[in-house]
Design a protein around this motif. Structure first.
Motif, PDB file in Angstrom:
ATOM      1  N   ALA A 176       9.102   9.871   3.063  1.00  0.00           N
ATOM      2  CA  ALA A 176       9.961  10.468   2.038  1.00  0.00           C
ATOM      3  C   ALA A 176       9.977   9.616   0.773  1.00  0.00           C
ATOM      4  CB  ALA A 176      11.379  10.627   2.582  1.00  0.00           C
ATOM      5  N   LEU A 177      10.034   8.305   0.941  1.00  0.00           N
ATOM      6  CA  LEU A 177      10.034   7.395  -0.207  1.00  0.00           C
ATOM      7  C   LEU A 177       8.715   7.482  -0.966  1.00  0.00           C
ATOM      8  CD1 LEU A 177      11.711   4.270   1.444  1.00  0.00           C
ATOM      9  CD2 LEU A 177      12.718   5.701  -0.347  1.00  0.00           C
ATOM     10  N   ARG A 178       7.624   7.514  -0.251  1.00  0.00           N
ATOM     11  CA  ARG A 178       6.309   7.534  -0.895  1.00  0.00           C
ATOM     12  C   ARG A 178       6.089   8.857  -1.639  1.00  0.00           C
ATOM     13  NH1 ARG A 178       1.605   6.870   1.291  1.00  0.00           N
ATOM     14  NH2 ARG A 178       0.915   5.337  -0.240  1.00  0.00           N
ATOM     15  N   LYS A 179       6.588   9.931  -1.076  1.00  0.00           N
ATOM     16  CA  LYS A 179       6.466  11.215  -1.771  1.00  0.00           C
ATOM     17  C   LYS A 179       7.202  11.171  -3.103  1.00  0.00           C
ATOM     18  CE  LYS A 179       6.949  16.225  -1.158  1.00  0.00           C
ATOM     19  NZ  LYS A 179       7.385  16.465  -2.538  1.00  0.00           N
ATOM     20  N   ARG A 180       8.406  10.595  -3.104  1.00  0.00           N
ATOM     21  CA  ARG A 180       9.174  10.498  -4.344  1.00  0.00           C
ATOM     22  C   ARG A 180       8.435   9.667  -5.385  1.00  0.00           C
ATOM     23  NH1 ARG A 180      13.296  12.804  -7.439  1.00  0.00           N
ATOM     24  NH2 ARG A 180      13.664  11.303  -9.082  1.00  0.00           N
ATOM     25  N   VAL A 181       7.904   8.531  -4.969  1.00  0.00           N
ATOM     26  CA  VAL A 181       7.241   7.631  -5.919  1.00  0.00           C
ATOM     27  C   VAL A 181       5.945   8.249  -6.438  1.00  0.00           C
ATOM     28  CG1 VAL A 181       6.083   5.388  -6.144  1.00  0.00           C
ATOM     29  CG2 VAL A 181       8.304   5.539  -5.008  1.00  0.00           C
ATOM     30  N   ARG A 182       5.209   8.933  -5.558  1.00  0.00           N
ATOM     31  CA  ARG A 182       3.955   9.541  -6.002  1.00  0.00           C
ATOM     32  C   ARG A 182       4.196  10.770  -6.874  1.00  0.00           C
ATOM     33  NH1 ARG A 182      -0.637   9.691  -1.398  1.00  0.00           N
ATOM     34  NH2 ARG A 182      -1.909   9.953  -3.278  1.00  0.00           N
ATOM     35  N   ASP A 183       5.256  11.528  -6.568  1.00  0.00           N
ATOM     36  CA  ASP A 183       5.537  12.734  -7.347  1.00  0.00           C
ATOM     37  C   ASP A 183       6.150  12.422  -8.706  1.00  0.00           C
ATOM     38  OD1 ASP A 183       4.571  14.212  -5.276  1.00  0.00           O
ATOM     39  OD2 ASP A 183       6.526  14.916  -4.546  1.00  0.00           O
ATOM     40  N   HIS A 184       6.761  11.260  -8.839  1.00  0.00           N
ATOM     41  CA  HIS A 184       7.418  10.884 -10.093  1.00  0.00           C
ATOM     42  C   HIS A 184       6.916   9.503 -10.502  1.00  0.00           C
ATOM     43  CE1 HIS A 184      10.260  14.272  -9.777  1.00  0.00           C
ATOM     44  NE2 HIS A 184      10.234  14.021  -8.496  1.00  0.00           N
ATOM     45  N   ASP A 185       5.685   9.457 -11.001  1.00  0.00           N
ATOM     46  CA  ASP A 185       5.091   8.169 -11.361  1.00  0.00           C
ATOM     47  C   ASP A 185       5.307   7.876 -12.841  1.00  0.00           C
ATOM     48  OD1 ASP A 185       3.317   9.792 -12.693  1.00  0.00           O
ATOM     49  OD2 ASP A 185       1.558   9.224 -11.517  1.00  0.00           O
ATOM     50  N   VAL A 186       4.708   6.790 -13.305  1.00  0.00           N
ATOM     51  CA  VAL A 186       4.960   6.353 -14.674  1.00  0.00           C
ATOM     52  C   VAL A 186       4.455   7.359 -15.696  1.00  0.00           C
ATOM     53  CG1 VAL A 186       2.803   5.030 -14.915  1.00  0.00           C
ATOM     54  CG2 VAL A 186       4.829   4.356 -16.216  1.00  0.00           C
TER      55      VAL A 186
END
Length: 495
Positions: free
Chosen positions: A439-449
């Motif tokens: 779940a954490l990785r999905k958030r970070v990958r979906d909302h990157d810099v």
């Protein structure tokens, strides 16, 4: 003179001198990493200090970006940077964890240096260009730049927290700073609460009307324009961390790190600048007590603490380093064996490749910040965990907590609660680790810099293309509230 349609203004240039002093290399800092993709695509210009006092450097091109160095004297560095920026604004904006110092000479230097940055930006920006000002060292630049170049569209992003009004009101130059920031068309913050604190300060101090995310600001013609103050939570270039984590040599390095620590069952990791806002003392206290209580042992688990050097001429940081190193020495003296250590303390900075190897080696990541604008290390750890294992223990006072609810959230001031969550992380079953980390990785990958910069620049482009009033009306009308999942309750507001 070279002029650019898109200009970034920051305290530092995105480069450092090479060790031989003959050339330049890209800086490893979080801001540079965040803006690197934007600058590559925009072929813009970057205004900033070259990092050496009393050294004048002519503008030059580097990796597709035109760099415009601003000269700072040794006095400027002492008064504007070490003084007002980091001994007044930094502690004040981080909830007065350390006591701020208010000196008029520091403020005078801050005004003078901000004027210099604004002038450099005005000179290098093309007609009707876009300027993006970065962070708390340059809060006066937006207004100064608007007065010099009313044709420009100006954005400002605040990378650190913005304090509740009851704290902000301490600042002797509170109105000047608010007016400086309101020179921008779009003022971005990490958290919804920060944007709310800013709007509240504007209402209390300047009596300007605020509506939704818009603030009505008097303009030079006697009318009003609208400035947008809104949360745009920053992120990382997640794919670059994933690529590094997949490299066999970095995975091998992670194994070597574990072996060098005696192959404990669990490795805990903290990665921070050596700063009093990061909660390093609280983390060490909790770990020391777990060893003392017998709930953890050095044969079973080791804490690796990377504390990169920071502001080593500021007295509060000198005292902090002494205190932390004394604490580490005491805990290690009490609990180390000939083959295992309680804390491996590293007062050094490391390249990104070594950091990813550390992330892969660490079973538990401890982010115990007392106050943090975002905390990109938490996102870097998550992006690196391509195995969907590992546990993130995250302070609820870091901006990342708004987005990363699948972490184990903690109040670092609650030492007993922190200890319990550390043990929960150590003992967490693999299946639960996998659910949370995916779940954490999905958030970070979906909302990157790239999403962060696009969101901000899209908001700014509306102002660039239309009148500010029409632009702000459109933004506030179309604002779908796509901000982090929850807004912390602001219990410190003085009214």
């Amino acid at each position: 003179m070279t002029q650019a349609d898109f200009v970034v203004v920051a305290n530092r240039l995105p480069v450092d001198r090479t060790p031989d002093g003959e050339g330049w290399r890209r800086s490893p800092g979080g801001l540079v990493t965040a803006l690197e993709p934007v600058m590559r695509s925009a072929e813009g210009a970057w205004v900033g200090w070259a990092g050496q006092a009393d050294v004048t450097v002519e503008p030059f091109d580097f990796d597709g970006t035109h760099l415009v160095p601003v000269t700072l004297s040794a006095s400027d560095v002492q008064l504007y940077y070490e003084g007002f920026s980091n001994d007044t604004i930094w502690p004040l904006y981080h909830d007065v964890i350390a006591e701020p110092t208010y000196k008029r000479a520091w403020w005078d230097a801050y005004v003078k240096v901000n004027q210099r940055f604004a002038q450099a930006a005005a000179d290098v920006t093309a007609d009707s260009g876009i300027v993006w000002v970065q962070d708390y060292q340059l809060q006066l630049v937006p207004k100064m730049l608007r007065e010099m170049r009313p044709d420009l569209t100006i954005g400002y992003f605040h990378h650190i927290p913005f304090p509740a009004y009851g704290l902000y009101a301490q600042l002797p130059w509170r109105k000047q700073v608010l007016e400086g920031l309101l020179g921008a068309d779009v003022i971005g913050f990490q958290r919804v609460a920060d944007a709310g604190n800013f709007a509240r300060a504007v209402r209390r101090q300047l009596r300007y009307e605020t509506k939704a995310s818009g603030i009505l600001v008097p303009d030079a013609e006697g009318g009003t324009r609208v400035a947008l103050a809104k949360a745009f939570p920053i992120s990382i270039d997640a794919e670059s961390y994933i690529e590094l984590a997949q490299k066999p040599e970095i995975q091998q390095r992670a194994k070597e790190i574990r072996e060098g620590l005696g192959n404990p069952r669990k490795i805990l990791l903290g990665v921070d600048r050596l700063d009093y806002t990061k909660g390093i003392r609280h983390r060490l206290k909790a770990w020391g007590e777990l060893l003392e209580d017998g709930r953890a042992s050095v044969e079973d688990a080791t804490l690796v603490q990377v504390a990169s050097p920071s502001r080593e001429r500021v007295e509060a940081y000198v005292q902090l380093r002494d205190e932390i190193e004394m604490t580490v020495g005491r805990i290690n003296g009490d609990y180390d064996t000939t083959t295992h250590t309680a804390i491996r303390y590293l007062h050094q900075s490391y390249p990104r490749e070594e950091m990813v190897a550390l992330f892969l080696a660490a079973d538990v990541m401890l982010v115990t910040a007392l106050r943090d604008g975002m905390n990109l290390v938490a996102k870097e750890y998550v992006a690196s965990r391509i195995d969907n294992r590992g546990v993130l223990v995250l302070s609820e006072f870091a901006g990342a907590a708004d987005e990363m609810g699948s972490a184990l959230l903690i109040n670092p001031h609650d030492i007993d609660g922190l200890k319990d969550q550390i043990m929960r992380a150590i003992d967490m079953p693999a299946a639960e680790q996998g659910r949370r980390m995916r779940a954490l990785r999905k958030r970070v990958r979906d909302h990157d810099v790239e999403d962060w910069s696009q969101d901000f620049l899209e908001a700014l482009s509306v102002f660039h293309e239309k009148s500010s009033r029409a632009a702000a009306e459109q933004i506030t009308r179309d604002d779908d509230g796509s901000t982090p999942e929850r807004e912390p309750i602001d219990e410190t507001d003085a009214g």
